[in-house]
Scaffold this motif. Structure first.
Motif, short mmCIF file in Angstrom:
data_model
loop_
_atom_site.label_atom_id
_atom_site.label_comp_id
_atom_site.label_asym_id
_atom_site.label_seq_id
_atom_site.Cartn_x
_atom_site.Cartn_y
_atom_site.Cartn_z
N GLY A 179 0.84 -1.20 0.00
CA GLY A 179 0.00 0.00 0.00
C GLY A 179 0.86 1.24 0.00
N ASN A 180 0.23 2.36 0.30
CA ASN A 180 0.94 3.64 0.32
C ASN A 180 1.77 3.78 1.60
OD1 ASN A 180 1.17 6.59 1.14
ND2 ASN A 180 0.58 6.71 -1.02
N ALA A 181 3.04 4.14 1.45
CA ALA A 181 3.96 4.16 2.59
C ALA A 181 3.45 5.03 3.74
CB ALA A 181 5.33 4.64 2.14
N LEU A 182 2.96 6.24 3.43
CA LEU A 182 2.56 7.13 4.52
C LEU A 182 1.37 6.59 5.29
CD1 LEU A 182 3.12 10.67 2.94
CD2 LEU A 182 4.55 9.46 4.60
N GLU A 183 0.43 5.96 4.56
CA GLU A 183 -0.73 5.37 5.26
C GLU A 183 -0.28 4.19 6.13
OE1 GLU A 183 -3.63 4.44 2.23
OE2 GLU A 183 -3.63 6.53 1.56
N ILE A 184 0.65 3.41 5.60
CA ILE A 184 1.14 2.25 6.37
C ILE A 184 1.92 2.72 7.62
CG2 ILE A 184 2.74 0.28 6.29
CD1 ILE A 184 1.83 -0.05 3.32
N LEU A 185 2.73 3.77 7.46
CA LEU A 185 3.50 4.28 8.60
C LEU A 185 2.56 4.76 9.71
CD1 LEU A 185 6.43 6.22 6.86
CD2 LEU A 185 6.46 3.93 7.82
N GLU A 186 1.47 5.43 9.31
CA GLU A 186 0.50 5.92 10.29
C GLU A 186 -0.12 4.74 11.05
OE1 GLU A 186 -0.04 8.66 11.68
OE2 GLU A 186 -1.88 8.08 12.72
N LYS A 187 -0.45 3.69 10.30
CA LYS A 187 -1.04 2.50 10.93
C LYS A 187 -0.02 1.85 11.89
CE LYS A 187 -4.14 -1.07 10.75
NZ LYS A 187 -3.51 -1.87 11.75
N LEU A 188 1.23 1.78 11.47
CA LEU A 188 2.26 1.19 12.33
C LEU A 188 2.41 2.00 13.62
CD1 LEU A 188 5.00 0.33 9.64
CD2 LEU A 188 3.53 -1.29 10.85
N ARG A 189 2.33 3.34 13.47
CA ARG A 189 2.44 4.22 14.65
C ARG A 189 1.28 3.95 15.61
NH1 ARG A 189 0.49 8.59 16.93
NH2 ARG A 189 -1.17 8.78 15.39
N GLN A 190 0.05 3.88 15.02
CA GLN A 190 -1.12 3.65 15.87
C GLN A 190 -1.04 2.30 16.59
OE1 GLN A 190 -4.58 4.18 13.37
NE2 GLN A 190 -4.06 6.32 12.97
N ASP A 191 -0.44 1.33 15.91
CA ASP A 191 -0.30 -0.01 16.51
C ASP A 191 0.86 -0.10 17.50
OD1 ASP A 191 -2.38 -0.71 14.92
OD2 ASP A 191 -1.21 -1.90 13.48
N GLY A 192 1.63 1.00 17.61
CA GLY A 192 2.75 1.02 18.57
C GLY A 192 3.94 0.17 18.14
N GLN A 193 4.10 -0.04 16.82
CA GLN A 193 5.25 -0.82 16.34
C GLN A 193 6.52 0.03 16.42
OE1 GLN A 193 5.14 -3.93 15.57
NE2 GLN A 193 2.94 -4.26 15.31
N ILE A 194 7.64 -0.60 16.77
CA ILE A 194 8.92 0.13 16.73
C ILE A 194 9.99 -0.76 16.08
CG2 ILE A 194 8.57 1.80 18.60
CD1 ILE A 194 10.22 -0.05 20.40
N PHE A 195 10.96 -0.07 15.46
CA PHE A 195 11.97 -0.78 14.65
C PHE A 195 13.38 -0.34 15.05
CE2 PHE A 195 8.01 -0.48 12.40
CZ PHE A 195 7.82 -1.76 11.89
N ASP A 196 14.30 -1.28 15.00
CA ASP A 196 15.70 -0.96 15.34
C ASP A 196 16.39 -0.22 14.20
OD1 ASP A 196 15.51 -2.39 17.78
OD2 ASP A 196 15.68 -4.25 16.64
N ILE A 197 16.00 -0.56 12.97
CA ILE A 197 16.58 0.10 11.80
C ILE A 197 15.43 0.43 10.84
CG2 ILE A 197 17.99 -0.24 9.70
CD1 ILE A 197 19.91 -1.90 11.38
N ILE A 198 15.47 1.65 10.27
CA ILE A 198 14.50 2.00 9.22
C ILE A 198 15.30 2.44 8.00
CG2 ILE A 198 12.52 3.44 8.58
CD1 ILE A 198 11.79 3.70 11.53
#
Ligand code: SAM
Length: 294
Positions: free
Chosen positions: A186-205
């Motif tokens: 899907g669209n990166a910005l929409e996916i990033l917003e969903k990841l933020r809402q889900d509280g996902q965190i990453f060691d490397i982006i």
């Protein structure tokens, strides 16, 4: 390097790419394109032969340096090579015309062996366990990053198209690291917003999608906390083929300035290929005790 020195080649550790297989990639550096023009002009305009020879020698030295850099870099895995070969022979124009990809894609977009090995090094140095790759294409960066993750590590990768997911899955299923990859289509910005809402965190982006959106990806990483404490953001195409240091105020230049003037960030631009910026929170690099530059 003297290519007649075969003893050097036979001493190389297993896994390095044989030099005979090395094919110089298209050059990303506008200075080298300009140098080729200068050689043509010098030859045609009848300048002293020593000048033509010196310009040619300069070009040769750059080629030898590139070749030596690859010589000193571990080779890609068989599955990464498979991705590379299949991406190079695929008819991307056709699938774009058929509406199966959002972007008119091209093999030059792939990170490739040298950058792939750099990404792997960063994952292993950081002992990362969960990575986000923004801009998957045919999965070269995603698989390179995944290869350095532990067995239970997670590689999440974003791209627009289901077509690309199928392409990547078909190839990476033969790799023991393929099962670490999680596809976000899907669209990166929409996916990033969903990841933020889900509280996902990453060691490397790893940022490698739309350059105009890099500033937003950065905001998601550092201000909206998708990046874990002590995490690292890696930014591909930081030179943007010279646009970042051109006279004009380009998108890439604005992004570079945004990073450079942010005192909360530590950054280094590594001149591999089209430039990779490594960005971390300054406190994670220097701790809380810092020396003032004034
Ligand atoms: C330069 S390529 C990525 C190359 C890849 N990292 C590799 O190593 O081969 C950029 C990719 O980002 C995707 N892309 C660009 N903008 C996007 C967006 N806003 N959302 C999702 N995907 C996007 C494109 O479809 C393209 O496949």
């Amino acid at each position: 390097m003297d290519s007649s020195d075969t003893s050097a080649v036979s001493r190389r550790k297993p896994g390095l790419m044989p030099l005979d297989d090395y094919v110089a990639p298209p050059h990303y550096d506008p200075a080298i394109i300009e140098l080729k023009k200068a050689i043509d002009l010098a030859e045609k305009s009848g300048v002293v032969p020593e000048l033509v020879e010196s310009l040619k020698r300069t070009r040769e030295l750059i080629g030898q340096r590139d070749e030596f850099t690859v010589f000193c870099t571990s080779s890609e895995s068989p599955t990464c090579k498979d991705i590379y070969d299949k991406t190079c022979t695929h008819d991307w124009r056709k699938v774009f015309d058929e509406g199966r990809t959002t972007w008119n894609l091209s093999p030059v977009m792939m990170t490739g062996q040298l950058e792939g090995q750099f990404l792997k090094s960063i994952v292993s140095i950081q002992k990362a366990k969960k990575i986000l790759d923004i801009g998957m294409f045919t999965g070269y960066s995603a698989l390179s990053l995944a290869e350095a993750l532990p067995e239970d590590g997670e590689m999440w990768t974003i791209d627009f198209d289901e077509y690309l997911k199928t392409f990547v899955q078909n190839i990476t299923q033969s790799s023991p690291h393929g099962q670490k990859i999680k596809y976000l289509i899907g669209n990166a910005l929409e996916i990033l917003e969903k990841l933020r809402q889900d509280g996902q965190i990453f060691d490397i982006i790893f940022l490698d999608a739309a350059k105009v959106e890099y500033k937003d990806y950065l905001e998601y990483a550092f201000e909206k906390n998708l990046l874990a404490p002590r995490g690292t953001v890696l930014v591909d195409n930081s030179y943007q083929f010279g646009e970042s240091y051109s006279e004009e105020e380009t998108v890439s230049k604005k992004f570079a300035k945004r990073v450079a003037f942010d005192t909360s960030l530590h950054s280094v631009l590594v001149p591999i290929r089209d430039g990779i910026m490594v960005i971390r929170r300054v406190v994670d690099v220097e701790g809380s005790v810092t020396e003032s530059s004034n």
